[in-house]
Design a protein around this motif. Structure first.
Motif, short mmCIF file in Angstrom:
data_model
loop_
_atom_site.label_atom_id
_atom_site.label_comp_id
_atom_site.label_asym_id
_atom_site.label_seq_id
_atom_site.Cartn_x
_atom_site.Cartn_y
_atom_site.Cartn_z
N TYR A 67 0.81 -1.22 0.00
CA TYR A 67 0.00 0.00 0.00
C TYR A 67 0.84 1.27 0.00
CZ TYR A 67 -3.07 3.71 1.60
OH TYR A 67 -3.74 4.89 1.72
N LEU A 104 0.25 4.17 -2.68
CA LEU A 104 -0.11 5.53 -2.28
C LEU A 104 0.82 6.54 -2.94
CD1 LEU A 104 -1.86 7.39 -0.53
CD2 LEU A 104 -0.22 7.04 1.33
N GLN A 105 2.11 6.22 -2.96
CA GLN A 105 3.08 7.11 -3.58
C GLN A 105 2.79 7.27 -5.08
OE1 GLN A 105 7.13 5.82 -3.13
NE2 GLN A 105 8.00 7.73 -3.89
N GLU A 130 -1.45 8.95 -5.25
CA GLU A 130 -2.03 10.02 -4.43
C GLU A 130 -2.33 11.26 -5.26
OE1 GLU A 130 -1.45 11.81 0.06
OE2 GLU A 130 0.31 11.10 -1.03
N ARG A 156 -8.74 6.15 -6.64
CA ARG A 156 -9.24 5.91 -5.29
C ARG A 156 -9.65 4.45 -5.09
NH1 ARG A 156 -13.07 11.36 -5.12
NH2 ARG A 156 -11.37 12.86 -4.74
N LEU A 207 -6.54 2.42 -4.61
CA LEU A 207 -5.95 2.67 -3.29
C LEU A 207 -6.77 2.00 -2.19
CD1 LEU A 207 -4.89 6.39 -3.76
CD2 LEU A 207 -3.36 4.47 -3.26
N ALA A 229 -5.21 -0.86 0.18
CA ALA A 229 -5.22 -0.71 1.64
C ALA A 229 -5.94 -1.88 2.30
CB ALA A 229 -5.89 0.61 2.02
N ALA A 263 -7.10 3.35 6.26
CA ALA A 263 -6.85 3.93 4.93
C ALA A 263 -7.93 3.46 3.94
CB ALA A 263 -5.48 3.53 4.43
N TRP A 300 -10.48 6.02 1.65
CA TRP A 300 -10.69 6.06 0.21
C TRP A 300 -12.11 5.68 -0.17
CZ3 TRP A 300 -7.38 8.96 -1.87
CH2 TRP A 300 -6.06 9.00 -1.42
#
Length: 217
Positions: A145, A149-150, A153, A167, A170, A174, A182, A186
């Motif tokens: 995750y 995310l990196q 985002e 989203r 993500l 998560a 997390a 999202w």
């Protein structure tokens, strides 16, 4: 008498115009020639660009037909050629399709090509986000995750074109990482965005149901 004065004035004007013409005629002619040449050059440039775009469009369609015929190696080669020789719009599309062809046989290699597109500022923010999302989709099963995310985002921001897909990826990442906080974050963004597609909203609701209940304080 007035007619005489009119004739004199007319003669004076002719003499003045003649002097001006004798003095500046070369400049006037040169300027006119430059204007005509510039217009002709611009028209020629437009014609050549339109011809290049038409040729690139035909080549792009031919490459897609190769894909439909399952001639993947030939299609990949065709897209690679377009990615280096076509006008900018078709060049970007060809790079995306080439990455997709590579990803079909080697997801990591395809993701690398999408990453190269994502870091190319010359193709525009929307295309960069699309490349980020496609790379993330290929690596969803292998990257944790924090890495997802990196990657995503930026693409998940409220004004991003492909925020819904970013989203969803993500939230799923998560959830797989057992990061329920997390995942809820999202999923809430998906639920509260009035422009979320209905099918995606339903998937988000199904994933939300899989999360453990929030502990009461």
């Amino acid at each position: 008498m007035s007619e005489l004065f009119d004739e004199v004035d007319e003669e004076v004007r002719r003499e003045q115009l003649k002097k001006l013409w004798d003095q500046y005629s070369l400049y006037i002619i040169a300027a006119a020639v430059l204007i005509v040449a510039a217009v002709a050059g611009w028209r020629g440039y437009q014609y050549l660009e339109a011809q290049k775009a038409a040729e690139a469009g035909a080549a792009f369609e031919a490459a897609i037909e190769l894909v439909e015929q399952n001639k993947n190696a030939e299609a990949e080669a065709a897209f690679d050629k377009l990615a280096t020789t076509a006008p900018s719009g078709y060049r970007m599309l060809a790079r995306l399709r080439a990455a997709g062809e590579v990803a079909a046989r080697d997801p990591k290699a395809g993701a690398k090509m999408y990453d190269e597109l994502a870091s190319d500022r010359s193709i525009g923010t929307e295309q960069q986000d699309l490349a980020r999302i496609r790379a993330a989709g290929l690596l969803l099963d292998t990257e944790g995750y924090p890495n997802m995310l990196q990657r995503l985002e930026t693409a998940a921001k409220p004004d991003a074109t492909f925020r819904h897909t970013a989203r969803e990826l993500l939230a799923l990442s998560a959830w797989r990482a057992n990061d329920n906080t997390a995942a809820r974050q999202w999923l809430d963004l998906i639920a509260n965005d009035g422009e979320t597609p209905s099918a995606m909203r339903q998937r988000a609701e199904a994933l939300q149901a899989l999360l453990p209940p929030v502990a009461k304080s």
